[in-house]
Design a protein around this motif. Structure first.
Motif, PDB file in Angstrom:
ATOM      1  N   VAL A 413       0.835  -1.204   0.000  1.00  0.00           N
ATOM      2  CA  VAL A 413       0.000   0.000   0.000  1.00  0.00           C
ATOM      3  C   VAL A 413       0.869   1.254   0.000  1.00  0.00           C
ATOM      4  N   ASN A 414       1.932   1.258   0.792  1.00  0.00           N
ATOM      5  CA  ASN A 414       2.813   2.433   0.867  1.00  0.00           C
ATOM      6  C   ASN A 414       3.513   2.673  -0.464  1.00  0.00           C
ATOM      7  N   VAL A 415       3.967   1.604  -1.112  1.00  0.00           N
ATOM      8  CA  VAL A 415       4.662   1.757  -2.387  1.00  0.00           C
ATOM      9  C   VAL A 415       3.730   2.343  -3.439  1.00  0.00           C
ATOM     10  N   LEU A 416       2.524   1.824  -3.542  1.00  0.00           N
ATOM     11  CA  LEU A 416       1.576   2.319  -4.537  1.00  0.00           C
ATOM     12  C   LEU A 416       1.142   3.753  -4.226  1.00  0.00           C
ATOM     13  N   THR A 417       1.008   4.060  -2.943  1.00  0.00           N
ATOM     14  CA  THR A 417       0.617   5.415  -2.555  1.00  0.00           C
ATOM     15  C   THR A 417       1.694   6.431  -2.941  1.00  0.00           C
ATOM     16  N   LYS A 418       2.951   6.104  -2.696  1.00  0.00           N
ATOM     17  CA  LYS A 418       4.040   7.008  -3.043  1.00  0.00           C
ATOM     18  C   LYS A 418       4.141   7.205  -4.556  1.00  0.00           C
ATOM     19  N   GLN A 419       3.868   6.151  -5.311  1.00  0.00           N
ATOM     20  CA  GLN A 419       3.910   6.279  -6.766  1.00  0.00           C
ATOM     21  C   GLN A 419       2.840   7.250  -7.264  1.00  0.00           C
ATOM     22  N   LEU A 420       1.644   7.188  -6.680  1.00  0.00           N
ATOM     23  CA  LEU A 420       0.580   8.113  -7.071  1.00  0.00           C
ATOM     24  C   LEU A 420       0.908   9.544  -6.649  1.00  0.00           C
ATOM     25  N   GLU A 421       1.521   9.697  -5.486  1.00  0.00           N
ATOM     26  CA  GLU A 421       1.875  11.042  -5.027  1.00  0.00           C
ATOM     27  C   GLU A 421       2.946  11.662  -5.916  1.00  0.00           C
ATOM     28  N   LYS A 422       3.875  10.834  -6.415  1.00  0.00           N
ATOM     29  CA  LYS A 422       4.900  11.357  -7.323  1.00  0.00           C
ATOM     30  C   LYS A 422       4.296  11.812  -8.637  1.00  0.00           C
ATOM     31  N   GLY A 424       1.537  13.390  -8.783  1.00  0.00           N
ATOM     32  CA  GLY A 424       0.801  14.623  -8.526  1.00  0.00           C
ATOM     33  C   GLY A 424      -0.598  14.423  -7.995  1.00  0.00           C
ATOM     34  N   TYR A 425      -0.873  13.284  -7.397  1.00  0.00           N
ATOM     35  CA  TYR A 425      -2.210  13.019  -6.858  1.00  0.00           C
ATOM     36  C   TYR A 425      -2.152  12.996  -5.341  1.00  0.00           C
TER      37      TYR A 425
END
Length: 439
Positions: A413-422, A424-425
């Motif tokens: 979950v943390n990995v996917l969340t960081k990818q989305l934040e990078k 711009g979400y």
């Protein structure tokens, strides 16, 4: 050093001769031994058996030399406790290599219990091994003949394999029969297509247009006749394997279902037929593959203390190459080649099943370890599963393709969340109640 066998013998086996050395150790520690050479014909081997009996031998050690140890083992089995040992484990000191010294050294190692016996299955299982291995050779020979047939087609400008996935299927076989029979019209041969092949008639006409000479027709006829013969042989051997497994599944007349093994636990009550059906339920395993696997390792796992012992015996355990604090790369150890080959085939089939644990494990390792190492890891996992299934009599439990994601859910979950934040979400997670079948 503690003496394990006071009256034993060792045999060094060759193609034309065997060298036997009985060894007796008295209560006073005095050793009495003698070396004698015999021929390998049955009368000469029986003479050796009588000679060992005169020495009151109870245990005999034999080096596993190609196929030459089997005639000796056949006659000694049932008369003595026979230990088959790997020649690599009993090498003599360099520079002192003779048959006499080898036999004396082997007898001395046996007397002190320093030899590790190889796994020799019972006669019915050995017969099943011969049948399954013979069928494997027939299947391999059939594949070679099909390749030769394809070579003749290429020489004749026939590109049937470029259109048909299997040139020996129903459609391809009828086209080849017409070609051998002298048919020259590509449209007539293409019209013989069946099923979904009918959608490729136009392409088939182009593929079947070639320069076919009488020589090509003769060679094709020879290859097709050879393939038909091999198909018949494979079916006959498969039928014999089924009959043999059915016969092995019948309980002996003097068997007692209430008996238990030496450890006090009740042995697995699976028959050979049930064991084949059990392994047939594993992804990537069909009936033929299950028969080969069981013929090699058996259905009783008592000879393998743990699942790791089984994988090591199959040659799927990593080798050891360590000096001090340094661990170097090491290849897998040598083991049962037949079992290893069929397990690799099973693993490649298993990783192609979508949503399976085998596929998830392969994809998890292939990126950093490479295809070969990844498939060996899958093979070892499947073989360990076979050990537990046969030991416990339980069916295969599919962990699913999302097993590793569920095991480390927070990290995923943390990995996917960081990818989305990078990207711009702004991410806000809310738990969703899953349906029972998806939970």
């Amino acid at each position: 050093m503690r003496l394990m066998y006071a009256k034993c013998a060792a045999i060094d086996v060759h193609k034309k001769t065997v060298v036997a050395c009985p060894r007796q150790t008295g209560k006073d520690g005095v050793v009495n031994s003698k070396v004698k050479t015999f021929g390998t014909t049955t009368p000469e081997l029986l003479e050796m058996l009588d000679w060992l009996t005169e020495w009151e031998v109870t245990t005999v050690a034999i080096e596993s030399t190609a196929e030459y140890w089997k005639p000796v083992f056949n006659l000694l089995e049932g008369q003595f406790e026979v230990i088959l040992v790997n020649a690599k484990h009993v090498k003599q000191v360099p520079g002192r290599k003779t048959d006499v010294k080898d036999t004396e050294w082997l007898a001395e190692l046996l007397s002190y219990g320093l030899l590790k016996a190889s796994y020799i299955p019972a006669k019915p299982q050995r017969d099943l091994r011969d049948l399954t291995r013979h069928r494997v050779k027939l299947v391999q020979e059939r594949a070679r003949i099909v390749n030769r047939l394809q070579k003749v087609l290429e020489h004749a400008n026939i590109k049937l394999a470029s259109v048909a996935t299997d040139i020996m299927g129903v459609s391809g076989r009828q086209m080849l029969a017409a070609l051998v029979g002298g048919e020259t019209d590509a449209a007539v041969m293409a019209d013989l297509a069946k099923g979904r092949m009918r959608n490729k008639i136009e392409v088939l006409e182009k593929a079947l247009t070639g320069v076919v000479r009488p020589h090509h027709r003769f060679m094709l006829a020879q290859h097709l006749a050879h393939i038909d013969f091999l198909d018949e042989q494979i079916e006959r051997v498969s039928g014999q394997i089924e009959e043999h497994i059915d016969k092995m599944s019948q309980p002996p007349e003097d068997s007692d279902p209430a008996t238990s093994d030496e450890s006090g636990e009740s042995p697995c009550t699976l028959s050979w037929v049930q064991s084949v059906d059990l392994l047939d339920s594993v992804p990537g395993v069909n009936k033929r593959a299950a028969e080969i696997v069981l013929a090699e390792m058996g259905i009783e796992m008592r000879q393998f203390a743990t699942a790791n012992h089984l994988t090591a015996w199959a040659g799927l355990a990593p080798g050891n190459n360590q000096s001090g604090s340094k661990r170097r790369k090491a290849k897998t150890r040598e083991g049962n080649r037949t079992l290893r080959q069929i397990m690799v085939q099973i693993a490649w089939s298993a990783v192609r099943k979508k949503g399976s644990y085998a596929q998830a494990l392969y994809r998890r390792l292939v990126g950093r370890r490479g295809k070969k190492r990844a498939i060996v890891a899958v093979v070892r996992t499947l073989l360990e599963s076979f050990w537990y299934m046969l030991t416990r009599g339980e069916p295969y439990k599919e962990l699913g393709g999302d097993y590793f994601d569920k095991r480390r859910k927070d990290v995923k979950v943390n990995v996917l969340t960081k990818q989305l934040e990078k990207l711009g979400y702004a991410v806000q997670l809310e738990p969703v109640k899953l349906q029972p079948e998806l939970a």
